[in-house]
Design a protein around this motif. Structure first.
Motif, PDB file in Angstrom:
ATOM      1  N   MET A   1      54.124  33.969  30.454  1.00 23.39           N
ATOM      2  CA  MET A   1      52.726  34.019  30.008  1.00 23.39           C
ATOM      3  C   MET A   1      52.547  35.099  28.926  1.00 23.39           C
ATOM      4  SD  MET A   1      49.410  34.705  32.397  1.00 23.39           S
ATOM      5  CE  MET A   1      47.935  35.340  31.665  1.00 23.39           C
ATOM      6  N   ASP A   2      51.727  34.803  27.922  1.00 25.69           N
ATOM      7  CA  ASP A   2      51.457  35.741  26.825  1.00 25.69           C
ATOM      8  C   ASP A   2      50.832  37.015  27.388  1.00 25.69           C
ATOM      9  OD1 ASP A   2      50.440  37.113  24.616  1.00 25.69           O
ATOM     10  OD2 ASP A   2      50.156  35.264  23.478  1.00 25.69           O
ATOM     11  N   LYS A   3      51.396  38.173  27.010  1.00 27.15           N
ATOM     12  CA  LYS A   3      50.875  39.445  27.554  1.00 27.15           C
ATOM     13  C   LYS A   3      49.474  39.762  27.048  1.00 27.15           C
ATOM     14  CE  LYS A   3      52.945  42.385  23.976  1.00 27.15           C
ATOM     15  NZ  LYS A   3      53.848  43.505  23.704  1.00 27.15           N
ATOM     16  N   ASN A   4      48.993  39.057  26.004  1.00 26.66           N
ATOM     17  CA  ASN A   4      47.643  39.277  25.496  1.00 26.66           C
ATOM     18  C   ASN A   4      46.625  38.316  26.089  1.00 26.66           C
ATOM     19  OD1 ASN A   4      48.378  41.418  23.889  1.00 26.66           O
ATOM     20  ND2 ASN A   4      48.845  40.140  22.120  1.00 26.66           N
ATOM     21  N   ILE A   5      47.017  37.606  27.152  1.00 25.11           N
ATOM     22  CA  ILE A   5      46.093  36.664  27.788  1.00 25.11           C
ATOM     23  C   ILE A   5      46.019  36.963  29.282  1.00 25.11           C
ATOM     24  CG2 ILE A   5      45.656  34.235  28.369  1.00 25.11           C
ATOM     25  CD1 ILE A   5      46.812  33.432  25.718  1.00 25.11           C
ATOM     26  N   GLY A   6      44.782  37.139  29.794  1.00 21.63           N
ATOM     27  CA  GLY A   6      44.557  37.295  31.222  1.00 21.63           C
ATOM     28  C   GLY A   6      43.861  36.065  31.781  1.00 21.63           C
ATOM     29  N   LYS A   7      43.449  36.138  33.066  1.00 19.12           N
ATOM     30  CA  LYS A   7      42.766  35.002  33.702  1.00 19.12           C
ATOM     31  C   LYS A   7      41.525  35.475  34.426  1.00 19.12           C
ATOM     32  CE  LYS A   7      45.873  31.174  34.432  1.00 19.12           C
ATOM     33  NZ  LYS A   7      46.506  30.284  35.406  1.00 19.12           N
ATOM     34  N   ILE A   8      40.461  34.692  34.332  1.00 17.49           N
ATOM     35  CA  ILE A   8      39.207  35.016  35.022  1.00 17.49           C
ATOM     36  C   ILE A   8      39.397  34.832  36.522  1.00 17.49           C
ATOM     37  CG2 ILE A   8      36.801  34.325  35.337  1.00 17.49           C
ATOM     38  CD1 ILE A   8      36.794  33.384  32.420  1.00 17.49           C
ATOM     39  N   VAL A   9      38.953  35.845  37.294  1.00 12.40           N
ATOM     40  CA  VAL A   9      38.985  35.722  38.756  1.00 12.40           C
ATOM     41  C   VAL A   9      37.579  35.722  39.349  1.00 12.40           C
ATOM     42  CG1 VAL A   9      41.281  36.710  38.985  1.00 12.40           C
ATOM     43  CG2 VAL A   9      39.291  38.233  39.044  1.00 12.40           C
ATOM     44  N   LYS A  10      36.577  36.179  38.570  1.00 11.83           N
ATOM     45  CA  LYS A  10      35.210  36.253  39.116  1.00 11.83           C
ATOM     46  C   LYS A  10      34.212  36.240  37.958  1.00 11.83           C
ATOM     47  CE  LYS A  10      32.188  39.705  41.308  1.00 11.83           C
ATOM     48  NZ  LYS A  10      32.123  41.082  41.813  1.00 11.83           N
ATOM     49  N   VAL A  11      33.097  35.526  38.171  1.00 10.23           N
ATOM     50  CA  VAL A  11      32.005  35.523  37.191  1.00 10.23           C
ATOM     51  C   VAL A  11      30.707  35.862  37.928  1.00 10.23           C
ATOM     52  CG1 VAL A  11      30.707  34.181  35.497  1.00 10.23           C
ATOM     53  CG2 VAL A  11      33.150  33.776  35.764  1.00 10.23           C
ATOM     54  N   SER A  12      30.025  36.901  37.476  1.00 13.24           N
ATOM     55  CA  SER A  12      28.752  37.298  38.085  1.00 13.24           C
ATOM     56  C   SER A  12      27.762  37.580  36.966  1.00 13.24           C
ATOM     57  CB  SER A  12      28.948  38.543  38.953  1.00 13.24           C
ATOM     58  OG  SER A  12      27.703  39.045  39.403  1.00 13.24           O
ATOM     59  N   GLY A  13      27.055  36.544  36.520  1.00 12.48           N
ATOM     60  CA  GLY A  13      26.121  36.706  35.401  1.00 12.48           C
ATOM     61  C   GLY A  13      26.858  37.164  34.160  1.00 12.48           C
ATOM     62  N   PRO A  14      26.403  38.280  33.534  1.00 13.05           N
ATOM     63  CA  PRO A  14      27.075  38.757  32.320  1.00 13.05           C
ATOM     64  C   PRO A  14      28.354  39.554  32.606  1.00 13.05           C
ATOM     65  CG  PRO A  14      25.178  40.124  32.799  1.00 13.05           C
ATOM     66  CD  PRO A  14      25.189  39.067  33.847  1.00 13.05           C
ATOM     67  N   LEU A  15      28.736  39.680  33.905  1.00 13.51           N
ATOM     68  CA  LEU A  15      29.959  40.412  34.258  1.00 13.51           C
ATOM     69  C   LEU A  15      31.061  39.420  34.620  1.00 13.51           C
ATOM     70  CD1 LEU A  15      31.325  43.200  34.912  1.00 13.51           C
ATOM     71  CD2 LEU A  15      30.684  42.760  37.280  1.00 13.51           C
ATOM     72  N   VAL A  16      32.200  39.553  33.947  1.00 11.32           N
ATOM     73  CA  VAL A  16      33.372  38.721  34.237  1.00 11.32           C
ATOM     74  C   VAL A  16      34.515  39.655  34.604  1.00 11.32           C
ATOM     75  CG1 VAL A  16      35.102  37.179  33.218  1.00 11.32           C
ATOM     76  CG2 VAL A  16      32.683  36.840  32.712  1.00 11.32           C
ATOM     77  N   VAL A  17      35.235  39.334  35.694  1.00  9.69           N
ATOM     78  CA  VAL A  17      36.412  40.103  36.093  1.00  9.69           C
ATOM     79  C   VAL A  17      37.643  39.247  35.825  1.00  9.69           C
ATOM     80  CG1 VAL A  17      37.584  41.294  37.981  1.00  9.69           C
ATOM     81  CG2 VAL A  17      35.095  41.359  37.835  1.00  9.69           C
ATOM     82  N   ALA A  18      38.633  39.844  35.135  1.00 13.69           N
ATOM     83  CA  ALA A  18      39.851  39.108  34.785  1.00 13.69           C
ATOM     84  C   ALA A  18      41.073  39.879  35.252  1.00 13.69           C
ATOM     85  CB  ALA A  18      39.913  38.894  33.267  1.00 13.69           C
ATOM     86  N   SER A  19      42.131  39.144  35.633  1.00 19.95           N
ATOM     87  CA  SER A  19      43.398  39.762  36.048  1.00 19.95           C
ATOM     88  C   SER A  19      44.409  39.650  34.910  1.00 19.95           C
ATOM     89  CB  SER A  19      43.939  39.069  37.303  1.00 19.95           C
ATOM     90  OG  SER A  19      44.218  37.700  37.007  1.00 19.95           O
ATOM     91  N   GLY A  20      45.547  40.359  35.081  1.00 18.48           N
ATOM     92  CA  GLY A  20      46.584  40.320  34.059  1.00 18.48           C
ATOM     93  C   GLY A  20      46.210  41.082  32.804  1.00 18.48           C
ATOM     94  N   ARG A 345      26.003  45.262  38.978  1.00 14.41           N
ATOM     95  CA  ARG A 345      27.036  44.228  39.116  1.00 14.41           C
ATOM     96  C   ARG A 345      28.431  44.842  39.263  1.00 14.41           C
ATOM     97  NH1 ARG A 345      25.083  39.124  38.353  1.00 14.41           N
ATOM     98  NH2 ARG A 345      23.037  38.968  37.371  1.00 14.41           N
ATOM     99  N   LEU A 346      28.603  46.063  38.706  1.00  9.52           N
ATOM    100  CA  LEU A 346      29.873  46.789  38.892  1.00  9.52           C
ATOM    101  C   LEU A 346      29.929  47.491  40.252  1.00  9.52           C
ATOM    102  CD1 LEU A 346      30.242  48.407  35.352  1.00  9.52           C
ATOM    103  CD2 LEU A 346      31.849  46.807  36.379  1.00  9.52           C
ATOM    104  N   GLU A 347      28.806  47.417  40.986  1.00 10.63           N
ATOM    105  CA  GLU A 347      28.678  48.032  42.321  1.00 10.63           C
ATOM    106  C   GLU A 347      28.858  49.550  42.247  1.00 10.63           C
ATOM    107  OE1 GLU A 347      31.302  45.966  44.956  1.00 10.63           O
ATOM    108  OE2 GLU A 347      30.427  44.014  44.479  1.00 10.63           O
ATOM    109  N   GLU A 348      28.308  50.145  41.168  1.00 12.75           N
ATOM    110  CA  GLU A 348      28.337  51.605  41.050  1.00 12.75           C
ATOM    111  C   GLU A 348      27.232  52.214  41.919  1.00 12.75           C
ATOM    112  OE1 GLU A 348      29.905  51.936  36.422  1.00 12.75           O
ATOM    113  OE2 GLU A 348      27.767  52.008  36.846  1.00 12.75           O
ATOM    114  N   MET A 349      27.415  53.478  42.273  1.00  7.02           N
ATOM    115  CA  MET A 349      26.399  54.177  43.062  1.00  7.02           C
ATOM    116  C   MET A 349      25.132  54.322  42.219  1.00  7.02           C
ATOM    117  SD  MET A 349      25.803  55.637  45.995  1.00  7.02           S
ATOM    118  CE  MET A 349      27.352  56.154  46.713  1.00  7.02           C
ATOM    119  N   PRO A 350      23.991  53.773  42.674  1.00  8.22           N
ATOM    120  CA  PRO A 350      22.774  53.850  41.850  1.00  8.22           C
ATOM    121  C   PRO A 350      22.161  55.233  41.863  1.00  8.22           C
ATOM    122  CG  PRO A 350      22.289  52.770  43.930  1.00  8.22           C
ATOM    123  CD  PRO A 350      23.770  53.029  43.930  1.00  8.22           C
TER     124      PRO A 350
END
Length: 586
Positions: A1-20, A345-350
């Motif tokens: 797999m290309d080292k400059n490409i990751g994969k989406i694991v989660k979508v929460s509105g304007p927040l996207v979490v990607a692996s790799g 969405r990042l679940e930071e301490m408010p």
């Protein structure tokens, strides 16, 4: 797999979490999903990256690719910025409209500045000259009002071995500079990361008045060129109109107007009004020196944060040319709401009211990029950015976190009052709550031209303070309990409020008042006040003064045009003195 490409694991509105994403860095730009939606990495944990996406994520799901660009979020700087209308990430909205219609397609990519338009470049250096970063290589006349200087980019110095005058696009080589490390080919296009401040030699304290033409601001709560100000106020109190007025009339060479999260119709007003408005300095359309950034409430939330940085970076670019730039942010509250949403969405301490704990530092990062600076280059130019941010506290409650964090940073506070707005008193700037920490420097600046300026302004403030105390007495025991001198004070304060501080933004003459005219109006009201007190000393009753014919003439003097004002004011001043001298004891 290309080292400059990751994969989406989660979508929460304007927040996207990607692996790799181990090879990524915070604040790198990425292209998310099959549609290549633009996003920016805001957090890294192991190989997981949290990505702030600047477009709608509907239809994007886990498993889709994320492409790394290995570049931070940047703006393109060069000829073509003036008169442009951008969204929060500097996509040209007019070009997108021409190509795709009223709705912006998801993932649309387009040049931020035209690569095909040719500009007539005129050189100001010759082959063989030595140049350093910030030196002027030449210029193009971008609009009839703005000469766009092409500067040596930061980090480059050496000998000019080639300079090419004539018609060029922004990507053509217009100069070649021989440096210690080889030859650098210079184009009219620069790219700059929005979160990185542009360099300068030194920052100076703002001392010079920025004349706005708004009497309540210039007289009582002035702002310096290179200063920072906030306009907090509840819904309907006139924040946007005040910012429009400042954008139209403020003593600045260029305006950068950011519509950040406010309603679309407010931005539409700007787009319709500015091209029709005639700039008093040039006699041309105001758009000839304006850059608009539109990221309204119906556009993606995350792009609000980017829009503020995009605007201030463009302002810094023109500041480096030696221009006085004014940046209007409407409003920082909506920007803070975008920070709050991403933080949750990042679940930071408010922090307080759910805002992130770093709210104050992000606000100060933005405002501290304003100021007066000595720019890079051997020419020793001074440039300035004046930052004016509207704050929209819920219910007009300025004790909320955004207002309080802003007040700790800014030096001018123009507090808008709902009660004044309901009385149709505009600008609805509350003279009892507002303040300016630049007033001493500005008073010294104006006193050089008008020796009595300091005395007049101090008397105005005292009379308005005294009026507030006297009106409390009137409410309790009635106006008949006041002395003759207090009645004169009340009458003078009423003249200050209604004839001086009240200003009609939609009246052809009253919309703007020069400093000369402001001083003339001050002088008339204070002449009336001193004449009234002298009449009291002679035993004249106040009731003879309250309905003098000259009172109404003072009220209408603000509608006299600038070219006729001086003669009219001189005649009226003699009439005021004559009217009081003609009063006889009962």
């Amino acid at each position: 797999m290309d080292k400059n490409i990751g994969k989406i694991v989660k979508v929460s509105g304007p927040l996207v979490v990607a692996s790799g994403m181990k090879s990524a860095q915070v604040y790198d730009v990425v292209l998310v999903g099959d549609k290549h939606i633009i996003g920016e990495i805001i957090e890294l944990r192991d190989d997981l990256a949290s990505i702030q996406v600047y477009e709608e994520t509907a239809g994007v799901g886990p498993g889709e690719p994320v492409v790394l660009t290995k570049e931070p979020l940047s703006v393109e700087l060069g000829p073509g910025l003036i008169e442009s209308i951008y969204d929060g990430i500097q996509r040209p909205l007019s070009n997108i409209f021409d190509e795709y219609g009223s709705f912006i397609p998801v993932g649309v990519q387009t040049d931020k500045l035209s690569r095909s338009k040719k500009w007539d470049f005129k050189a100001e250096v010759k082959v063989g000259e030595s140049v350093v970063a910030g030196d002027i290589l030449g210029f193009v006349n971008e609009t009839p009002a703005v000469k766009h200087f092409i500067l040596v980019p930061p980090g480059i110095e050496g000998e000019v071995v080639k300079i090419a005058e004539g018609e060029h696009t922004i990507v053509d080589h217009i100069a070649t500079i021989k440096t210690k490390n080889g030859e650098e080919h210079i184009t009219m296009l620069q790219k700059w990361p929005v979160r990185k401040k542009r360099p300068y030699v030194t920052k100076k304290a703002p001392k010079e008045a920025m004349v706005t033409g708004q009497r309540v601001i210039d007289t009582l709560f002035p702002i310096a060129s290179g200063g920072i100000a906030a306009i907090p106020g509840p819904f309907g109190s006139g924040k946007t109109v005040v910012q429009h007025q400042l954008a139209k009339w403020a003593d600045a060479d260029l305006i950068v107007y950011i519509g950040c999260g406010e309603r679309g119709n407010e931005m539409t007003d700007v787009l319709h009004e500015f091209p029709r408005l005639i700039d008093p300095k040039t006699g041309l359309s105001l758009m000839n020196r304006t850059v608009l950034i539109a990221n309204t409430s119906n556009m993606p939330v995350a792009a609000r944060e980017a829009s503020m940085y995009t605007g201030i970076t463009i302002a810094e670019y023109f500041r480096d040319m030696g221009y006085k730039v004014a940046i209007m942010a409407d409003s920082t509250s909506r920007w803070a709401e975008a920070l709050r949403e991403m933080s949750s969405r990042l679940e930071e301490m408010p922090g307080e009211e759910g805002y992130p704990a770093y709210l104050a530092s992000r606000l100060s990062d933005f405002y501290e990029r304003a100021g007066v600076v000595e720019t890079l280059g051997s020419q020793k130019r001074l440039g300035s950015i004046t930052a004016i941010g509207a704050v929209s506290p819920p219910g007009g409650d300025t004790s909320e976190p955004v207002s309080q964090a802003t007040l700790r940073i800014v030096k001018v506070f123009w507090g808008l009052s709902a009660s004044l707005a309901y009385k149709r008193h505009f600008p609805a700037i509350d003279w009892l709550r507002s303040y300016s920490l630049y007033d001493e420097d500005i008073i010294r600046f104006h006193t050089a031209t008008f020796p009595n300026w300091k005395e007049y302004v101090a008397l105005f403030k005292d009379l308005l303070q005294d009026e507030a105390a006297l009106l409390e007495i009137v409410r309790l025991v009635g106006i008949d309990s006041l002395s003759q001198r207090d009645r004169v004070k009340l009458h003078t304060a009423q003249m200050i409020r209604e004839d001086y501080l009240h200003q009609n933004a939609f009246h052809a003459i009253d919309t703007y008042t020069s400093i000369d005219k402001q001083y003339g109006m001050l002088d008339l009201i204070i002449t009336w006040y001193h004449s009234a007190n002298e009449a009291l000393d002679r035993g004249i009753e106040y009731k003879q003064m309250e309905n003098l014919a000259v009172n109404e003439r003072i009220g209408h003097i603000k509608y006299v045009s600038e070219d006729k004002f001086s003669e009219e004011a001189k005649t009226l001043k003699y009439a005021v003195i004559a009217a009081f001298n003609g009063l006889k004891e009962d």
